[in-house]
Design a protein around this motif. Structure first.
Motif, PDB file in Angstrom:
ATOM      1  N   ILE A 157       0.824  -1.200   0.000  1.00 22.43           N
ATOM      2  CA  ILE A 157       0.000   0.000   0.000  1.00 22.43           C
ATOM      3  C   ILE A 157       0.863   1.258   0.000  1.00 22.43           C
ATOM      4  O   ILE A 157       0.585   2.223  -0.734  1.00 22.43           O
ATOM      5  CB  ILE A 157      -0.950  -0.016   1.216  1.00 22.43           C
ATOM      6  CG1 ILE A 157      -1.945  -1.172   1.108  1.00 22.43           C
ATOM      7  CG2 ILE A 157      -1.707   1.309   1.346  1.00 22.43           C
ATOM      8  CD1 ILE A 157      -2.773  -1.379   2.365  1.00 22.43           C
ATOM      9  N   SER A 158       1.910   1.270   0.811  1.00 25.16           N
ATOM     10  CA  SER A 158       2.745   2.468   0.907  1.00 25.16           C
ATOM     11  C   SER A 158       3.506   2.743  -0.382  1.00 25.16           C
ATOM     12  O   SER A 158       3.603   3.897  -0.813  1.00 25.16           O
ATOM     13  CB  SER A 158       3.723   2.329   2.078  1.00 25.16           C
ATOM     14  OG  SER A 158       4.556   1.188   1.899  1.00 25.16           O
ATOM     15  N   THR A 159       4.026   1.707  -1.020  1.00 27.66           N
ATOM     16  CA  THR A 159       4.759   1.934  -2.269  1.00 27.66           C
ATOM     17  C   THR A 159       3.836   2.376  -3.393  1.00 27.66           C
ATOM     18  O   THR A 159       4.239   3.152  -4.278  1.00 27.66           O
ATOM     19  CB  THR A 159       5.505   0.660  -2.679  1.00 27.66           C
ATOM     20  OG1 THR A 159       4.597  -0.451  -2.707  1.00 27.66           O
ATOM     21  CG2 THR A 159       6.640   0.365  -1.701  1.00 27.66           C
ATOM     22  N   GLN A 160       2.596   1.906  -3.377  1.00 25.90           N
ATOM     23  CA  GLN A 160       1.643   2.350  -4.387  1.00 25.90           C
ATOM     24  C   GLN A 160       1.141   3.765  -4.102  1.00 25.90           C
ATOM     25  O   GLN A 160       0.866   4.534  -5.026  1.00 25.90           O
ATOM     26  CB  GLN A 160       0.446   1.385  -4.445  1.00 25.90           C
ATOM     27  CG  GLN A 160       0.811  -0.028  -4.879  1.00 25.90           C
ATOM     28  CD  GLN A 160       1.408  -0.073  -6.270  1.00 25.90           C
ATOM     29  OE1 GLN A 160       0.892   0.531  -7.201  1.00 25.90           O
ATOM     30  NE2 GLN A 160       2.514  -0.795  -6.419  1.00 25.90           N
ATOM     31  N   ALA A 161       1.022   4.106  -2.826  1.00 27.41           N
ATOM     32  CA  ALA A 161       0.476   5.414  -2.469  1.00 27.41           C
ATOM     33  C   ALA A 161       1.482   6.530  -2.618  1.00 27.41           C
ATOM     34  O   ALA A 161       1.114   7.670  -2.911  1.00 27.41           O
ATOM     35  CB  ALA A 161      -0.025   5.377  -1.029  1.00 27.41           C
TER      36      ALA A 161
END
Length: 247
Positions: A157-161
């Motif tokens: 989630i963090s890398t996509q966000a």
């Protein structure tokens, strides 16, 4: 020696007392009663339409929020990895997760139910606005919660966000790859904002009362019927004299 007339004798004076209302407790009481009149914080009786299921989801949403706060405080005391290495931590983390799921489910139903009920009627526009703000603030709080799970989901989630936030120009101030910063947002900052909005929302609900269904008769405020019965009645002639309108 002649005695002075009784009428000329100075009367004993009592020490000057402060007015009963000139205290901080009385001022606080007046302020609280100005926010919500007496008898409306925890009313003993409710209109008959409150027995409908649609009115249950607001209370369920609030109860879920209490469980979220308590379980979140326990998790924050254990540390960012406690729920991965402790059976008790895993249980508390599960309670926190499922209370969040229940919170959003009941909030969405409550929000849509009040939308189709047009609950901003009767000077309740601010009540509706604070409820909507609480919903959007909760979305941000939930987003930061997903980022601090410290597992593969949080990494994904963090890398996509981060790309989306960098494209929006706020990646330098809201770094989703920084675990410490996400803990600060999720545990300290956003819960305070959401909690303050929820408190204002509850005060407004108690002040204005729950929104009635469309077409239902809204009850009078507590004490209005007793005041109307106690008020002296005026004759038609007296009413015409006071108002200037012929009976």
């Amino acid at each position: 020696m002649s005695r002075a007339p009784t009428s000329l004798r100075p009367e004993p004076t009592e020490p000057r007392r402060r007015p009963a209302h000139d205290t901080w407790t009385a001022a606080l009481t007046r302020w609280v009663e100005g926010l919500v009149p007496r008898g409306q914080w925890l009313p003993e009786r409710q209109p008959v339409y409150v027995a409908s299921w649609i009115y249950v989801f607001g209370v369920a949403c609030l109860a879920s929020l209490v469980v979220i706060i308590v379980s979140g405080l326990v998790l924050s005391l254990g540390g960012v990895a406690w729920w991965h290495v402790s059976t008790l931590g895993h249980f508390v983390n599960s309670v926190h997760l499922w209370s969040v799921e229940l919170f959003f489910a009941t909030m969405v139903i409550h929000l849509w139910g009040k939308f189709f009920m047009a609950s901003w009627r009767g000077d309740r526009g601010l009540t509706w606005a604070t409820g909507a703000l609480a919903f959007f603030g909760s979305l941000g709080t939930a987003f930061t919660g997903y980022l601090i799970q410290t597992n593969f989901d949080a990494q994904w989630i963090s890398t996509q966000a981060k790309d989306g936030l960098n494209a929006a120009g706020i990646g330098a101030w809201f770094n989703v790859m920084d675990l410490g910063q996400m803990m600060l947002w999720h545990v300290s900052l956003l819960p305070l904002v959401v909690g303050a909005i929820v408190v204002v929302h509850i005060v407004l609900v108690r002040r204005r009362g729950v929104a009635p269904p469309i077409g239902a008769t809204e009850p009078s405020p507590p004490g209005a019927a007793a005041a109307a019965r106690a008020a002296p009645t005026e004759s038609p002639a007296t009413l015409a004299t006071r108002t200037g309108v012929e009976p």
